[in-house]
Design a protein around this motif. Structure first.
Motif, short mmCIF file in Angstrom:
data_model
loop_
_atom_site.label_atom_id
_atom_site.label_comp_id
_atom_site.label_asym_id
_atom_site.label_seq_id
_atom_site.Cartn_x
_atom_site.Cartn_y
_atom_site.Cartn_z
N ARG A 117 4.48 5.71 3.71
CA ARG A 117 5.10 4.70 2.93
C ARG A 117 5.78 5.65 1.86
O ARG A 117 5.29 6.32 0.87
CB ARG A 117 4.23 3.81 2.10
N SER B 124 7.98 3.25 6.06
CA SER B 124 8.58 2.27 5.26
C SER B 124 9.23 3.09 4.03
O SER B 124 8.63 3.82 3.56
CB SER B 124 7.72 1.07 4.93
N ASP C 119 11.20 2.22 0.11
CA ASP C 119 11.70 1.53 -0.88
C ASP C 119 12.33 2.18 -2.12
O ASP C 119 12.26 3.39 -1.94
CB ASP C 119 10.30 0.61 -1.36
N ILE D 141 0.94 -0.81 -9.27
CA ILE D 141 0.20 -1.12 -7.78
C ILE D 141 1.13 -0.02 -6.81
O ILE D 141 0.48 0.57 -5.69
CB ILE D 141 0.50 -2.51 -7.36
N ASP D 142 2.36 0.35 -7.22
CA ASP D 142 3.12 1.40 -6.42
C ASP D 142 2.25 2.58 -6.19
O ASP D 142 2.51 3.49 -5.38
CB ASP D 142 4.56 1.62 -6.96
N GLU E 262 -0.70 2.93 -5.77
CA GLU E 262 -1.55 2.89 -4.78
C GLU E 262 -1.20 2.59 -3.39
O GLU E 262 -1.23 3.25 -2.36
CB GLU E 262 -2.52 1.74 -4.96
N LYS E 263 -0.01 1.91 -3.38
CA LYS E 263 0.80 1.43 -2.32
C LYS E 263 1.46 2.56 -1.54
O LYS E 263 1.43 2.41 -0.23
CB LYS E 263 1.93 0.19 -2.60
N PHE E 264 2.24 3.62 -2.09
CA PHE E 264 3.01 4.48 -1.45
C PHE E 264 2.21 5.76 -1.22
O PHE E 264 1.51 6.21 -2.14
CB PHE E 264 4.30 4.71 -2.31
N ASP E 265 2.48 6.36 0.00
CA ASP E 265 1.97 7.86 -0.08
C ASP E 265 2.72 8.86 -0.56
O ASP E 265 2.17 9.76 -0.96
CB ASP E 265 1.97 8.05 1.68
N TYR F 75 -3.40 9.95 -8.64
CA TYR F 75 -2.11 9.84 -7.88
C TYR F 75 -1.16 10.86 -7.92
O TYR F 75 -0.11 10.79 -7.34
CB TYR F 75 -1.41 8.52 -8.15
N LYS G 40 0.96 12.57 -5.14
CA LYS G 40 1.73 11.58 -4.36
C LYS G 40 3.42 11.98 -4.87
O LYS G 40 4.34 11.52 -4.26
CB LYS G 40 1.46 10.38 -4.38
#
Length: 154
Positions: free
Chosen positions: A2, A35, A37, A76-77, A79-82, A103, A106
């Motif tokens: 992601r 994915s 965004d 939350i982004d 956590e959500k994105f790699d 994070y 990342k």
């Protein structure tokens, strides 16, 4: 995988990168694996479509931006994105401050994808008006990013 592209207002650079990367991912047949965004660090344009200059440049290249609306980065982004890719140094620094130690790995800067370019930032066409230059950088950088992801690099 992601991927999230981040700029200041999420109407010029990061939505252009999102649209171009989505198109390349789809053409490579990797939409089920990657994915994409985009988001902005600021809140001025939440819910707005991409800037008309971004729209014009993407349309000229036959790239869809229909589903893209500006949004602000959320905690939350992280956590959500790699991979979280900042379009310039200031946004990178803002992301690093927001991310916390957990994070930071990342986060990277978009221009790090283009080793032959000495500049640190993707210029902001909101101020420069040069959407063609930004598109060219994004086109080349997203190609490199897709190659890295396909090769299993983070």
């Amino acid at each position: 995988m992601r991927v999230l592209f981040v700029c200041l207002g999420n109407i010029c650079r990061s939505p252009m990168a999102e649209a171009v990367m989505r198109m390349k991912v789809a053409k490579a047949g990797l939409s089920d694996k990657i994915s994409v965004d985009s988001a902005g660090t600021g809140d001025w344009h939440i819910g707005d479509p991409p800037h008309r200059g971004t729209q014009k440049r993407l349309t000229a290249s036959g790239i869809s931006f229909d589903q893209i609306k500006a949004r602000q980065l959320k905690p939350i982004d992280f956590e959500k994105f790699d991979r979280i890719i900042a379009m310039d140094q200031q946004n990178e620094q803002d992301l690093l401050k927001m991310a916390g130690a957990r994070y930071k790995e990342k986060i990277s800067r978009f221009m790090a994808l283009l080793h032959d370019r000495p500049q640190a930032d993707v210029p902001d066409p909101y101020y420069t008006g040069n959407f063609d230059e930004v598109y060219d950088l994004i086109d080349r950088g997203t190609e490199q990013l897709l190659e890295q992801i396909s090769a299993g690099e983070h």
